[in-house]
Design an enzyme around this catalytic site. Structure first.
Site, PDB file in Angstrom:
ATOM      1  N   ASP A 176      30.271  38.582  27.512  1.00 42.27           N
ATOM      2  CA  ASP A 176      31.475  38.637  28.348  1.00 42.27           C
ATOM      3  C   ASP A 176      32.736  38.642  27.488  1.00 42.27           C
ATOM      4  OD1 ASP A 176      33.425  38.024  30.525  1.00 42.27           O
ATOM      5  OD2 ASP A 176      31.587  37.651  31.651  1.00 42.27           O
ATOM      6  N   SER A 185      35.621  40.782  35.087  1.00 41.90           N
ATOM      7  CA  SER A 185      34.190  40.497  35.234  1.00 41.90           C
ATOM      8  C   SER A 185      33.652  40.882  36.600  1.00 41.90           C
ATOM      9  CB  SER A 185      33.933  39.005  35.033  1.00 41.90           C
ATOM     10  OG  SER A 185      34.171  38.648  33.705  1.00 41.90           O
ATOM     11  N   ASP A 204      45.749  36.257  33.345  1.00 47.83           N
ATOM     12  CA  ASP A 204      45.618  37.709  33.522  1.00 47.83           C
ATOM     13  C   ASP A 204      46.924  38.414  33.154  1.00 47.83           C
ATOM     14  OD1 ASP A 204      43.042  37.325  34.512  1.00 47.83           O
ATOM     15  OD2 ASP A 204      43.776  37.041  36.556  1.00 47.83           O
ATOM     16  N   ARG A 259      39.885  38.679  45.216  1.00 46.77           N
ATOM     17  CA  ARG A 259      38.620  38.424  44.522  1.00 46.77           C
ATOM     18  C   ARG A 259      38.020  37.086  44.958  1.00 46.77           C
ATOM     19  NH1 ARG A 259      37.463  38.738  37.960  1.00 46.77           N
ATOM     20  NH2 ARG A 259      36.405  36.729  37.844  1.00 46.77           N
ATOM     21  N   LYS A 261      30.014  31.391  34.299  1.00 45.80           N
ATOM     22  CA  LYS A 261      29.703  32.810  34.519  1.00 45.80           C
ATOM     23  C   LYS A 261      28.403  32.997  35.290  1.00 45.80           C
ATOM     24  CE  LYS A 261      33.189  34.559  32.075  1.00 45.80           C
ATOM     25  NZ  LYS A 261      34.153  35.579  32.513  1.00 45.80           N
ATOM     26  N   ASP A 289      34.966  35.628  26.411  1.00 46.80           N
ATOM     27  CA  ASP A 289      35.951  35.689  27.481  1.00 46.80           C
ATOM     28  C   ASP A 289      36.637  34.350  27.726  1.00 46.80           C
ATOM     29  OD1 ASP A 289      37.167  37.184  29.741  1.00 46.80           O
ATOM     30  OD2 ASP A 289      36.252  35.536  30.849  1.00 46.80           O
ATOM     31  N   HIS A 311      40.516  33.695  26.757  1.00 47.50           N
ATOM     32  CA  HIS A 311      41.568  33.373  27.732  1.00 47.50           C
ATOM     33  C   HIS A 311      42.454  32.209  27.301  1.00 47.50           C
ATOM     34  CE1 HIS A 311      40.813  36.067  31.054  1.00 47.50           C
ATOM     35  NE2 HIS A 311      39.549  35.727  31.159  1.00 47.50           N
ATOM     36  N   ASP A 319      31.135  43.338  29.744  1.00 48.06           N
ATOM     37  CA  ASP A 319      31.725  43.749  31.023  1.00 48.06           C
ATOM     38  C   ASP A 319      33.159  44.235  30.856  1.00 48.06           C
ATOM     39  OD1 ASP A 319      32.459  41.172  30.249  1.00 48.06           O
ATOM     40  OD2 ASP A 319      32.522  40.398  32.304  1.00 48.06           O
ATOM     41  N   HIS A 320      33.818  43.805  29.803  1.00 48.89           N
ATOM     42  CA  HIS A 320      35.214  44.180  29.524  1.00 48.89           C
ATOM     43  C   HIS A 320      35.612  43.513  28.227  1.00 48.89           C
ATOM     44  CE1 HIS A 320      36.487  40.128  30.497  1.00 48.89           C
ATOM     45  NE2 HIS A 320      35.739  40.187  31.580  1.00 48.89           N
ATOM     46  N   HIS A 367      42.578  39.992  29.623  1.00 51.89           N
ATOM     47  CA  HIS A 367      41.609  41.023  29.252  1.00 51.89           C
ATOM     48  C   HIS A 367      42.343  42.233  28.662  1.00 51.89           C
ATOM     49  CE1 HIS A 367      38.745  39.396  32.631  1.00 51.89           C
ATOM     50  NE2 HIS A 367      38.899  38.549  31.639  1.00 51.89           N
TER      51      HIS A 367
HETATM   52  C1  3PG Z   1      39.375  34.412  35.455  1.00 54.99           C
HETATM   53  O1  3PG Z   1      39.138  34.325  36.657  1.00 54.99           O
HETATM   54  O2  3PG Z   1      39.020  33.558  34.637  1.00 54.99           O
HETATM   55  C2  3PG Z   1      40.189  35.580  34.969  1.00 54.99           C
HETATM   56  O3  3PG Z   1      41.165  35.894  35.907  1.00 54.99           O
HETATM   57  C3  3PG Z   1      39.321  36.781  34.822  1.00 54.99           C
HETATM   58  O4  3PG Z   1      38.226  36.547  34.018  1.00 54.99           O
HETATM   59  P1  3PG Z   1      36.807  37.188  34.334  1.00 54.99           P
HETATM   60  O5  3PG Z   1      37.053  38.470  35.104  1.00 54.99           O
HETATM   61  O6  3PG Z   1      36.271  37.464  32.962  1.00 54.99           O
HETATM   62  O7  3PG Z   1      36.017  36.200  35.100  1.00 54.99           O
HETATM   63 CO    CO Z   2      37.869  36.835  31.782  1.00 54.40          CO
END
Ligand code: 3PG
Ligand code: CO
Length: 548
Positions: free
Chosen positions: A20, A71, A164, A279, A354, A422, A426, A463-464, A493
């Site tokens: 991730d 993600s 973000d 989301r 995750k 990830d 962050h 995933d990114h 990201h």
């Molecule tokens: C989060 O929710 O932590 C970020 O906004 C996005 O991170 P993720 O898409 O890697 O979960």
């Molecule tokens: Co993320």
């Protein structure tokens, strides 16, 4: 192809690793992936066929190519093998066409608040990150409420981002928004205000039940109006920054806006509440707190009688929330549905942070299993710590369990997610991100050895991007610098591609990428897994990446 592994022509097993937030970027500056010591990843890149995949923007169903990957859309694309217009895009369309305001969800929100002379509340992530929410959506709804519905009183509960979007960008959103509200108030003779809020990693936006205390603290802030009081959001942010040098927006403590008569935005009987994130992962817990009759996780004090709606349906199987404003993508015929239908045995594993990514997102935003008998989902509990202080997270524990899975010969496919690149990316802390990538690499080495021993196939992808770009840059690509010349940390990201590496230890085939596949992206992965499992990919999927 002949197989040395019994009557099945399947690998033993196919191990699918999502690193991730670990993308590919040529530039080494601020690149915690390139600067990490990664002998195993390096070996794979030198010895195995691989390609780069697009993992952002329109390639994953987002409105434009300036949208970074995330993600949700990444795992949706991997799991479903084709493109779906995603939440960000669907909400844009529902607002542009005005459809959102004709829907049942919106009508009932307005009717409820009007019938009870209640206040209309918004809670959500306050930025234009377009991962969980977008401020344009909020603004459109506020304008409609003020000028079309003549709603007299609105309160906005702002969850500060810094994850973000720029890590200390809160005021770039708050100040123009205060002006926007003042304009509404003057022109519509209304009373629209910010009620309070706090950093998104402190209140309300927990996911996968990693830390319900965050949601409780959100409840106290939004509903009870309890917490440290300030005259304005700006004052709260400036004060907290002064008191906590170096703090970034996502970690700002909660605050409540109050005047002479107390908090201005408590949520009370007869009010309507919209959670404006589209989301689902960080929306489900607060939604449950608002909706469940016999909610047992914490005591809701007070628990007012309100009408609640989410921006979207967050779980399309459990129907959370009951009321929502925009239809989500209906992600059907996921790869797991097919694999279960054919009797393959599957394992999915990650740590809490995750866990839902490899289950809920992977399965098209459904949190349940597809087939109890065939599937095993394993969650390793994440620690509740600042991940920059423990960048290895649970990579070793996940790996222990994966190795057991491989050696048991019980699974046809094992999919796993290493959150490190990830979650630590962050935080914006470069040194930690480097260690995070190294922890993933260390585990990768153990999985490679186990796959080799079993004669399996290992796929390594992501995933990114995130950790490969840890410094903010300007439009010309130059690193932005702070007052002392230090690079400004980038917590969000990226737009970078990701690797897709195939390490086939079965010795039964030649893996070759098909050069005819144009613009390969994450949606090509599912069909490729079918190839590797010696199954014909579903017709509706985007084409597989390999030559047959
Ligand atoms: C989060 O929710 O932590 C970020 O906004 C996005 O991170 P993720 O898409 O890697 O979960
Ligand atoms: Co993320």
């Amino acid at each position: 192809a002949s197989s040395t592994h019994g009557k099945s022509h399947r690998p033993k097993p196919l191990v699918f690793v999502v690193m991730d937030g670990i993308g590919y970027r040529e530039n080494q500056l601020g690149n915690a992936v390139a600067q990490a010591y990664t002998p195993n990843l390096d070996w794979l890149l030198q010895n195995c066929p691989y390609t780069l995949l697009k993992a952002h923007g329109t390639a994953v169903g987002l409105p434009s190519d300036s949208d970074m990957g995330n993600s949700e859309v990444g795992h949706n694309a991997i799991g479903a093998g084709r493109l779906f217009p995603q939440g960000a895009k669907l909400v844009n369309e529902a607002i542009a066409s005005g459809r959102i305001f004709q829907g049942k969800g919106w009508r009932r929100l307005v009717d409820f608040a009007q019938a009870h002379r209640g206040t209309f509340h918004f809670i959500g992530l306050f930025s234009d990150g377009n991962v969980h929410s977008h401020l344009d959506h909020l603004r459109a709804m506020l304008l409609h409420l003020a000028f079309e519905e003549k709603m007299p009183r609105v309160r906005v509960h702002i969850l500060l981002d810094g994850r973000d979007v720029g890590e200390t960008s809160a005021l770039e959103y708050v100040l123009p928004f205060e002006k926007f509200l003042r304009d509404i108030n003057t022109r519509a003779n209304a009373d629209y205000r910010i009620a309070g809020g706090g950093g998104r990693m402190k209140i309300t936006m927990d996911r996968y039940e990693a830390d319900w205390d965050m949601v409780l603290l959100g409840w106290k802030t939004h509903v009870a109006g309890e917490g440290r009081a300030f005259a304005s959001a700006e004052e709260a942010i400036l004060t907290y920054r002064r008191e906590n040098p170096g703090v970034i927006d996502q970690d700002l403590p909660p605050f409540v806006i109050a005047d002479e008569s107390g908090p201005v935005g408590r949520i009370q009987d007869g009010d309507s509440v919209v959670y404006f994130n589209f989301r689902g992962d960080r929306a489900i817990e607060i939604t449950r707190a608002f909706e469940e009759k016999d909610f047992k996780v914490f005591e809701r004090d007070p628990n007012p009688h309100v009408f609640y709606a989410g921006m979207m349906e967050y779980d399309t199987e459990l129907h959370i929330p009951r009321n929502y404003l925009v239809e989500p993508p209906r992600i059907e015929h996921t790869m797991n549905e097919y694999l279960c239908a054919r009797g393959l045995r599957l394992m999915a594993i990650s740590e809490t942070q995750k866990f839902g990514h490899v289950t809920y997102f992977w399965n098209g935003n459904r949190s349940g299993k597809i087939d109890e008998r065939l599937e095993q989902y394993v969650e390793i509990r994440s620690d509740k710590v600042p991940f920059q202080e423990r960048p290895w997270m649970k990579a070793a524990e996940i790996t222990d369990r994966v190795l057991r899975g491989i050696r048991s010969h019980r699974y046809d496919m094992i999919r796993l997610n290493f959150p490190n690149g990830d979650m630590v990316g962050h935080t914006g802390v470069f040194q930690s991100a480097r260690i995070a990538v190294e922890a993933v690499d260390l585990s990768l080495g153990r999985i490679m050895a186990a796959a080799r021993e079993a004669g399996g196939i290992l796929v390594v992808t992501a995933d990114h991007g995130n950790a490969e770009e840890m410094y903010e840059t300007d439009k010309a690509g130059n690193v932005k610098r702070g007052p002392n010349g230090e690079p400004r940390a980038k917590t969000a990201h990226t737009l970078n591609p990701v690797w897709f590496i195939v390490y086939d230890t079965s010795g039964t085939r030649t893996v070759r990428f098909n050069p005819a596949i144009e613009k390969p992206g994450l949606t090509n992965i599912a069909a490729t897994c079918f190839q590797l499992l010696n199954l014909a990919p579903p017709e509706m999927y985007d084409p597989p990446l390999l030559e047959n």
